[in-house]
Design a protein around this motif. Sequence first.
Motif, mmCIF file in Angstrom:
data_model
loop_
_atom_site.group_PDB
_atom_site.id
_atom_site.type_symbol
_atom_site.label_atom_id
_atom_site.label_comp_id
_atom_site.label_asym_id
_atom_site.label_seq_id
_atom_site.Cartn_x
_atom_site.Cartn_y
_atom_site.Cartn_z
ATOM 1 N N CYS A 85 -152.386 -29.693 63.491
ATOM 2 C CA CYS A 85 -151.619 -28.855 62.558
ATOM 3 C C CYS A 85 -150.320 -29.556 62.180
ATOM 4 C CB CYS A 85 -151.290 -27.508 63.202
ATOM 5 S SG CYS A 85 -152.726 -26.549 63.677
ATOM 6 N N PRO A 86 -149.903 -29.446 60.916
ATOM 7 C CA PRO A 86 -148.657 -30.101 60.523
ATOM 8 C C PRO A 86 -147.464 -29.397 61.140
ATOM 9 C CG PRO A 86 -149.405 -28.681 58.759
ATOM 10 C CD PRO A 86 -150.495 -28.669 59.806
ATOM 11 N N ARG A 87 -146.457 -30.155 61.481
ATOM 12 C CA ARG A 87 -145.235 -29.533 61.982
ATOM 13 C C ARG A 87 -144.514 -28.867 60.818
ATOM 14 N NH1 ARG A 87 -140.870 -31.784 66.346
ATOM 15 N NH2 ARG A 87 -139.606 -29.875 66.409
ATOM 16 N N ILE A 88 -144.193 -27.617 60.964
ATOM 17 C CA ILE A 88 -143.447 -26.903 59.942
ATOM 18 C C ILE A 88 -141.959 -27.015 60.251
ATOM 19 C CG2 ILE A 88 -145.307 -25.276 59.400
ATOM 20 C CD1 ILE A 88 -144.029 -23.283 61.270
ATOM 21 N N PRO A 89 -141.074 -26.817 59.277
ATOM 22 C CA PRO A 89 -139.635 -26.776 59.577
ATOM 23 C C PRO A 89 -139.373 -25.614 60.535
ATOM 24 C CG PRO A 89 -140.014 -27.043 57.216
ATOM 25 C CD PRO A 89 -141.337 -26.693 57.829
ATOM 26 N N ASP A 90 -139.225 -25.929 61.814
ATOM 27 C CA ASP A 90 -139.314 -24.899 62.849
ATOM 28 C C ASP A 90 -138.019 -24.624 63.604
ATOM 29 O OD1 ASP A 90 -139.152 -27.258 64.234
ATOM 30 O OD2 ASP A 90 -141.104 -27.112 65.203
ATOM 31 N N HIS A 91 -136.901 -25.172 63.147
ATOM 32 C CA HIS A 91 -135.655 -24.920 63.862
ATOM 33 C C HIS A 91 -135.283 -23.429 63.829
ATOM 34 C CE1 HIS A 91 -135.094 -29.327 63.387
ATOM 35 N NE2 HIS A 91 -134.546 -29.189 64.589
ATOM 36 N N GLY A 92 -135.596 -22.777 62.732
ATOM 37 C CA GLY A 92 -135.329 -21.346 62.661
ATOM 38 C C GLY A 92 -136.192 -20.563 63.628
ATOM 39 N N ILE A 93 -137.438 -20.981 63.780
ATOM 40 C CA ILE A 93 -138.394 -20.270 64.632
ATOM 41 C C ILE A 93 -138.139 -20.547 66.107
ATOM 42 C CG2 ILE A 93 -140.839 -20.035 65.200
ATOM 43 C CD1 ILE A 93 -141.236 -21.104 62.187
ATOM 44 N N SER A 94 -137.980 -21.831 66.459
ATOM 45 C CA SER A 94 -137.910 -22.188 67.871
ATOM 46 C C SER A 94 -136.502 -22.218 68.434
ATOM 47 C CB SER A 94 -138.566 -23.566 68.085
ATOM 48 O OG SER A 94 -137.891 -24.561 67.333
ATOM 49 N N LEU A 95 -135.479 -22.304 67.568
ATOM 50 C CA LEU A 95 -134.109 -22.412 68.063
ATOM 51 C C LEU A 95 -133.219 -21.264 67.595
ATOM 52 C CD1 LEU A 95 -133.611 -26.265 67.615
ATOM 53 C CD2 LEU A 95 -134.218 -25.042 69.697
ATOM 54 N N THR A 96 -133.042 -21.121 66.268
ATOM 55 C CA THR A 96 -132.142 -20.079 65.773
ATOM 56 C C THR A 96 -132.636 -18.690 66.160
ATOM 57 O OG1 THR A 96 -131.696 -21.500 63.858
ATOM 58 C CG2 THR A 96 -130.884 -19.238 63.763
ATOM 59 N N GLY A 97 -133.925 -18.434 65.977
ATOM 60 C CA GLY A 97 -134.464 -17.113 66.286
ATOM 61 C C GLY A 97 -134.218 -16.700 67.724
ATOM 62 N N PRO A 98 -134.674 -17.508 68.705
ATOM 63 C CA PRO A 98 -134.414 -17.154 70.108
ATOM 64 C C PRO A 98 -132.917 -17.044 70.420
ATOM 65 C CG PRO A 98 -136.172 -18.767 69.986
ATOM 66 C CD PRO A 98 -135.618 -18.638 68.590
ATOM 67 N N LEU A 99 -132.109 -17.899 69.803
ATOM 68 C CA LEU A 99 -130.663 -17.822 70.008
ATOM 69 C C LEU A 99 -130.133 -16.447 69.612
ATOM 70 C CD1 LEU A 99 -127.899 -19.376 70.516
ATOM 71 C CD2 LEU A 99 -127.904 -19.763 68.048
ATOM 72 N N LEU A 100 -130.544 -15.969 68.432
ATOM 73 C CA LEU A 100 -130.050 -14.680 67.951
ATOM 74 C C LEU A 100 -130.675 -13.510 68.710
ATOM 75 C CD1 LEU A 100 -129.949 -15.318 64.094
ATOM 76 C CD2 LEU A 100 -128.078 -15.426 65.744
ATOM 77 N N ILE A 101 -131.937 -13.627 69.044
ATOM 78 C CA ILE A 101 -132.611 -12.546 69.777
ATOM 79 C C ILE A 101 -131.922 -12.296 71.119
ATOM 80 C CG2 ILE A 101 -134.752 -11.953 70.986
ATOM 81 C CD1 ILE A 101 -136.223 -13.351 68.596
ATOM 82 N N HIS A 102 -131.511 -13.368 71.786
ATOM 83 C CA HIS A 102 -130.924 -13.228 73.122
ATOM 84 C C HIS A 102 -129.405 -13.085 73.105
ATOM 85 C CE1 HIS A 102 -134.697 -13.875 75.204
ATOM 86 N NE2 HIS A 102 -134.920 -14.947 74.474
ATOM 87 N N HIS A 103 -128.736 -13.631 72.078
ATOM 88 C CA HIS A 103 -127.276 -13.668 72.119
ATOM 89 C C HIS A 103 -126.611 -13.135 70.852
ATOM 90 C CE1 HIS A 103 -127.588 -16.135 75.743
ATOM 91 N NE2 HIS A 103 -128.436 -16.920 75.107
ATOM 92 N N GLY A 104 -127.383 -12.904 69.797
ATOM 93 C CA GLY A 104 -126.782 -12.488 68.542
ATOM 94 C C GLY A 104 -126.468 -11.003 68.494
#
Length: 384
Positions: A85-104
């Motif tokens: 599978c091609p790598r998608i632009p995933d910084h929002g999914i794997s980094l920003t999202g978890p950051l906000l879910i836990h600390h935002g």
Amino acid sequence: MSIDWNGLPDEEFRAVFRAWVLDNCPAELRYLRKQRPVYEEVEQWYQALAEKGWLAPVWPREYGGMGLSPAKHMIYVEEWGRLGCPRIPDHGISLTGPLLIHHGSEAQKTEFLPKIISGEHIWCQGYSEPNAGSDLASLRTSAVLDGDAFVVNGQKIWTTLAHCANWIFVLVRTDREAKPQRGISVLLVDMTSPGVEVRTIENLRGEADFCEVFFDNVRVPAHNLVGALNDGWTLAKSVLGHERIFLGSPTRAEYALDRLGKLASDRGAFEDAAFVSRYARLRLDLYDLGSSYERYAKVLRSGGELGADVSVLKIFATELYQRITEEMLTLAQEEARFNDDLLIEGGQIDAMNLFLDARAPAIFGGSNEIQRNILAKAVLGLPS
């Protein structure tokens, strides 16, 4: 009715995920030569995952994710790699999202999470600086509170796909008097803000994966601070907590060894006892890597935490990948100079492309030299 993915037996979940990917990931996007396609190139696949509800595997369901347990997430990642599978632009999914879910804040979750799922916001990560890469605590990009906004000045480098992103989460120094790790904060920055400049960096393959990002008196609303002021170091570490095991996945080496075997068969190399000996060593090392990876995967599946010794996995995987691709160029002989695929009976082999791709993983995600330092200090107890 929504399915409880975590309630399925592992092999049933693997089969369901694999079948859906084979039916829905466009054939022309699988096993791409380009390791970091931009959003426009993989938008069809990104949106298919979003529509299915499979874009954000570890996000809780209330935020649009699958809510996968560590065990199921490991399967998701393994099959993704093995199916090409091609790598998608995933910084929002794997980094920003978890950051906000836990600390935002709730306002930040409401504002940003749906736009990651929809693809409206494409994120990049502003961590490394020219003199603060693996030694991230020495970063100097500053943010000074001025009324209801922070004023940001400084530079980030090796920012993956920054030229394609419209948002960046940035580690900034908000207290110059505090100890290095204690004066850092996390800000969410709109890339279209006045004073943000992006310059691309061309890699060995002639692609612009990485960028420099400059901040010149960029005003960032104070409500875009994530978590507490000066607590960014803790947040940064929590976001990257399980990165090393995924960087230690055997999937890259598996793919490369498969290509080496096909090239060797086509060129008659298995008639050469010296090559067979080298090939056998690589295959045995790949078996060992798979066993090591499974050992750490079991820790995550059981809900445990990985120790510093997981650094050995990243070193093993990335250096094995390099050795396999080096053997591929040796086998290709004078054809190794070509960036184009080598023709074999029934297909083609991207030898030079894989060789060049294998250079970077030993550097990003904490260079292998840094990983060896971690092992020396935290596992072997050696002095600094």
